[in-house]
Scaffold this active site. Structure first.
Site, short mmCIF file in Angstrom:
data_model
loop_
_atom_site.label_atom_id
_atom_site.label_comp_id
_atom_site.label_asym_id
_atom_site.label_seq_id
_atom_site.Cartn_x
_atom_site.Cartn_y
_atom_site.Cartn_z
N HIS A 24 29.91 -25.72 30.85
CA HIS A 24 29.68 -25.26 29.49
C HIS A 24 29.72 -26.42 28.49
O HIS A 24 28.91 -26.48 27.57
CB HIS A 24 30.76 -24.23 29.15
CG HIS A 24 30.52 -23.51 27.87
ND1 HIS A 24 29.63 -22.47 27.76
CD2 HIS A 24 31.05 -23.69 26.64
CE1 HIS A 24 29.63 -22.02 26.51
NE2 HIS A 24 30.48 -22.74 25.81
N HIS A 33 26.71 -16.42 24.28
CA HIS A 33 28.11 -16.01 24.40
C HIS A 33 28.17 -14.88 25.43
O HIS A 33 28.71 -13.80 25.19
CB HIS A 33 28.68 -15.58 23.04
CG HIS A 33 30.04 -16.16 22.79
ND1 HIS A 33 31.07 -15.46 22.25
CD2 HIS A 33 30.53 -17.39 23.03
CE1 HIS A 33 32.14 -16.24 22.15
NE2 HIS A 33 31.84 -17.41 22.63
#
Lengths: 238, 752
Positions: B51, B97
């Site tokens: 990430h 998200h």
């Protein structure tokens, strides 16, 4: 009044978010002299303003209840004084909720009956065209304006509603495009389709839809502009 | 931790390593010269997570076109910056998200929206519009209504309170997202060209200041969690999801912009994924400096928190900034006014290291380079086996349906086609008094209120087609860009720049990596041809879930889902064209060419239960000419409506053009010569993403004006073919379709 620019005060609470839109529309579209009133400003005397707008938003995050915390903010004491002396106060959306919570208008706002935030155009029918907020309109005039709220479901006890009706204090009701006040045209479950009310003297009005978002043709409607035009007309002629 | 045991490697060990591989763990030990302790391991695991580090994608992302005459800042900062003329710039980015939103859909989506807005105002720009691209499981899946309603509520909760209009996006349902929903959030902001703030400007001697909310225990290991697939215990990951407070963020926005306006900030970065860790290390790294960080000074919500938890907390609504020592008092006064923390937590130093202090003593020192320069992989790539069975479609092998009215109704009321009005009316899209074309049409059109009365505006669109990307990753990637451009051009705008949000399954699967590499190639080709550089973006891997299916565990992977957010410009917002028909009698034309290729279409899926065919490949050279031709027709004022042909095909374009017209219900009468064109009627009606537009022209256009229209088309070499008229109330196509507009309208608006 002469040609001096009309002065408008726009309250800003933490979480207000329609303040900039109202500011722009009053200054740029209607050529007034509008300025912000920060909630902590210690302006003892608001008499320098020709009218006050409490704009929409999520004052204090709408924590506790919509408008509840802002209604107890110091600046509201000055606004109460101003309003009791006959000053013109317009509360839009969250501003309406604040006026209710502050006791300047009667009734409460519940969550929309859909339990959802609703953003869409609605039609309003003018029930009373003899107020500072509607004097540029005619009785039964139809206005197209957007709503954008989660808690716009007006509720009051029977006695209060009767009082409002007696005093012609229900100013606007939700209706359909033909002007018929129907259940289906009621966007939030509001009692008797109530969209805007005033106090007995009609110098304070709360309105759920956003006139500042419908004051220019390019935005799809100029109808909201009549609210401001009315206030201007009233001030110029008084 | 016992290194020997770790080296022996079994899969269970990786969990203890917070997502780091054994090799990575060993590399860290070598770099440090000792086994990492809990603090160091926490920091490395976050910064070396997929990430934060983009370790599997970096090598490919570098190949994207990122430059152009209008690009002021490309990828690398919090968001990209595009020149908007007259001293204005637009700042935008899209971010995923996904993982948090699947664990806790309300907070996950809310904080996704909050995070992306923070990226924008960190740069000095006031957010002016949001979009979001959402993917949910099958519409009939029992959990889908829950996810849909919670995600939409979360997005509205945050965006509405911030006072930023949500003006568009997508909502798509597909079985492949049953166990991994996608929430991609896009924000655009506006700033003055000389008012841009960066994270790379720290100077030695600046003080490091923490502003915003206090640090709590939420979102710890969020970045690591988002770099792993889900397993059967996803509920245990709930504590990794952040909790949003949009009211505080609104205050933070106003305070930051006020401090920026007063020139009190030297450098700034938001605390997003990996919170204080990424903000401090990345700011130090991009500035070529180091920092002293005094952990005792970090404002806390709980005294129970350990140093590593402070560093990894993803509590929202926080920023780290550097300011001149002489400006601190003034800075503090601004944040005091808004009732927010503003605390000195350290100092910028020359040496490229971060020296942590805790309990008034030196605690740890870590080299910035070591932490920031994580691994970079060129992972194995293999063409997926299933693609061998994806062949071009020969529609003549399929029997024509008897009743076209039925299939047409089925398509227009399919959840992926039907109106998403009930979703976007939960978002405030009118705040800001700038939304000229609201959500629900091709692209959102916004004006700029501070442009000194000018009429310039911008357009926004987000698009991705995972089914097509699954069937042909290159085409799917290219289509996402092209489709955005079509929507922007159909309003009369010029495509300007893009942001990409790349949602894929595990990069450790060579077949997924093949999809990724090829989809990226597609994006690259289209972005180059359409002249829309990639100025920001985000990669989300590991969108897959291990599930027990009748005793054995299988991995459910999402279709590869590259999503593009595009910005376009328009000189005069009053000239923007909407896709719906305007009046009865207007003439309807097809501008462009039809392939009739039904491969991969919704029609094939619904009518024959098989969509595993090769979709239409995009001829990008033709596409550029086509879009230029359309824009030219719009700019000259010849068109009353323009609509692209996307999912569901021409029938859906025509039907939507008829029923989305506000205040009246229109219809059409269309006659298409299938004999002459050699295109079967179902191919004509339902082939998707054709390189063509449906346009309508005033029937009263004069002879010379009509000639001018033809001349423009000839000039670009684009075919223009009249197919019918706008009518009231009925939809008629050849002798195949005869439907009442009211019925279609009712179905279209009532599904979702």
């Amino acid at each position: 009044m002469n040609n001096k620019k009309i002065k408008a005060g726009i309250t800003v609470f933490p979480g207000s978010n329609c303040d900039a839109d109202v500011y722009r529309v009053l200054n740029d579209v209607f050529d007034l002299s509008a300025s912000f009133i920060w909630h902590k400003d210690k302006i003892k005397d608001l008499n320098g303003y020709d009218f006050i707008v409490i704009p929409g938003g999520f004052s204090y995050g709408d924590y506790l209840r919509s408008g509840a915390l802002a209604a107890r903010s110091p600046v509201m004491e000055y606004i109460k004084d101003y309003a009791y002396k006959g000053g013109i106060v317009l509360g839009i959306c969250n501003g309406f909720q604040i006026l209710l919570e502050a006791g300047l208008l009667r009734g409460v706002m519940l969550a929309n009956d859909s339990l959802k935030f609703e953003c869409k155009d609605v039609y309003l029918k003018t029930l009373n065209a003899e107020t500072p907020f509607t004097c540029a309109l005619k009785k039964d005039s139809l206005l197209k304006m957007p709503i954008a709220h989660h808690d716009g479901n007006y509720f009051a006890e029977k006695k209060t509603i009767e009082g409002l009706n007696d005093k012609n204090a229900v100013i606007f009701k939700y209706c359909d495009e033909n002007g018929d006040i129907t259940d289906i045209s009621n966007p939030n479950g509001s009692m008797h389709n109530i969209a805007g009310i005033s106090n007995e003297n009609a110098n304070i009005m709360g309105l759920m839809p956003h006139p500042e978002r419908s004051s220019e043709k390019i935005l799809g409607s100029e109808d909201g502009g009549y609210i401001f035009k009315s206030i201007i007309k009233y001030i110029r002629e008084r | 931790m016992d290194k020997e045991n770790v080296k022996k490697n079994d899969t269970k060990k990786t969990e203890k390593l917070f997502g780091l591989s054994v090799e990575e763990y060993n590399k860290i030990s070598d770099l440090l010269g000792h086994e990492p302790d809990a603090f160091e391991l926490g920091i490395f695991s976050a910064m070396w997570s997929e990430h934060c580090s983009y370790k599997s994608s970096k090598v490919y992302l570098k190949t994207l076109p990122t430059e152009g005459d209008k690009v002021l800042i490309g990828p690398g900062e919090n968001a990209g910056v595009v020149d908007f003329g007259d001293g204005d710039v637009l700042v935008f980015k899209m971010e995923s998200h996904n993982h948090p939103s699947f664990i806790e859909p309300f907070q996950g989506s809310a904080t996704g929206v909050g995070g992306i807005m923070r990226d924008i105002f960190t740069m000095g720009a006031r957010p002016v519009a949001n979009l979001n691209s959402l993917r949910f499981g099958s519409f009939s899946h029992p959990r889908t209504p829950y996810y849909l309603s919670e995600v939409v509520k979360g997005i509205g909760f945050y965006g509405n309170c911030m006072g930023v209009p949500t003006v568009g996006g997508e909502v798509v349902f597909d079985e492949c997202y049953n166990d991994n929903i996608l929430v991609n959030a896009f924000t655009i902001g506006i700033a003055k060209k000389d008012g841009i703030f960066l994270s790379s400007k720290c100077e030695e001697g600046n003080i490091v200041v923490y502003v915003g909310s206090s640090t709590g225990m939420d979102g710890i290991h969020g970045a690591t969690m988002a770099s792993e697939e889900f397993d059967l215990k996803k509920n245990k990951k709930r504590s990794t999801v952040q909790v949003g407070d949009p009211f505080t963020e609104k205050l933070l926005l106003e305070a930051c912009l006020e401090a920026m306006e007063k020139k009190l900030i030297v450098s700034i970065q938001d605390m997003g994924a990996a919170g204080l860790t990424s903000s401090s290390f990345e700011m130090a790294d991009s500035s070529g400096k180091g920092m002293i960080i005094n952990l005792d000074a970090v404002p806390l919500r709980t005294s129970e928190i350990t140093p590593v938890e402070m560093m990894l907390s993803e509590s929202q609504e926080r920023m780290l900034l550097a300011c001149g020592r002489d400006k601190f008092d003034e800075l503090k006064a601004v944040f005091d006014k808004w009732g927010l923390n503003c605390v000195e937590v350290g100092e910028v130093i020359k040496e490229k290291e971060i020296r942590f202090f805790y309990k008034s003593k030196p605690y740890k020192t870590l080299s910035v380079d070591t932490v920031v320069n994580g691994p970079e992989y060129k992972r194995p790539v293999k063409k997926p086996d299933y693609l061998n069975s994806v062949k071009p479609l020969n529609i003549s092998n399929y029997k024509m349906p008897e009743n076209f009215n039925d299939i047409a109704f089925k398509i227009i009321t399919h959840p992926n086609i039907a109106s998403k009005k009930s979703v976007f009316t939960q978002y405030d899209y009118t705040i800001g008094t700038a939304t000229i074309v609201p959500p629900g049409f091709s692209a959102a059109v916004l004006r700029v209120n501070d442009s000194g009365g000018g009429k310039k505006g911008f357009l926004l669109n987000a698009n991705g087609n995972s089914k097509y990307t699954y069937l042909d990753p290159f085409t799917g990637g290219a289509l996402a860009v092209t489709e955005c451009a079509r929507n922007i051009t159909a309003c009369g705008g010029y495509p300007a720049a893009i942001t990409d949000c790349l949602n894929f399954a595990s990069p450790e699967d060579p077949e997924v990596m093949w999809q990724f590499v090829n989809a990226l190639e597609g994006i690259k080709s289209a972005a180059l041809k359409l002249n829309t550089p990639v100025i920001s973006g985000n990669v989300s891997f590991y969108n897959e879930t291990a599930k027990k299916d009748g005793g054995k565990t299988t991995v459910h992977k999402i279709y590869p889902t590259p999503v593009i957010g595009m910005l376009g410009f328009i000189d005069d917002v009053e000239k923007a064209v909407t896709p719906y028909f305007k009046s009865e009698g207007d003439e309807i034309y097809i501008l462009g060419r039809l392939s009739g290729n039904l491969g991969g279409s919704l029609y094939m899926d619904l009518e024959y239960g098989n969509f595993m065919q090769k979709p239409l490949e995009i001829d990008l050279d033709y596409e550029v000419r086509l879009q230029n031709c359309l824009r030219s027709l719009i700019n000259k004022g010849f068109l009353k409506s323009a609509s692209d042909i996307s999912e569901g095909g021409i029938f859906v374009s025509l039907a939507e053009s008829a029923i989305t017209c506000p205040n009246q219900t229109l219809g059409f009468a269309v006659n298409y010569d299938t004999l002459r064109s050699g295109v079967r009627i179902d191919s004509f009606l339902f082939s998707e993403f054709e390189q063509a537009f449906i346009i309508s022209i005033d029937k009263k256009l004069s002879g010379p004006q009509k000639t001018a229209v033809s001349e423009i088309c000839n000039e670009y070499g684009i075919k223009l073919e009249k197919i019918g008229y706008v009518k009231k109330d009925v939809m008629k196509i050849n002798d195949k379709i005869d439907l009442k507009s009211d019925k279609i309208k009712e179905g279209y608006f009532s599904v979702i």
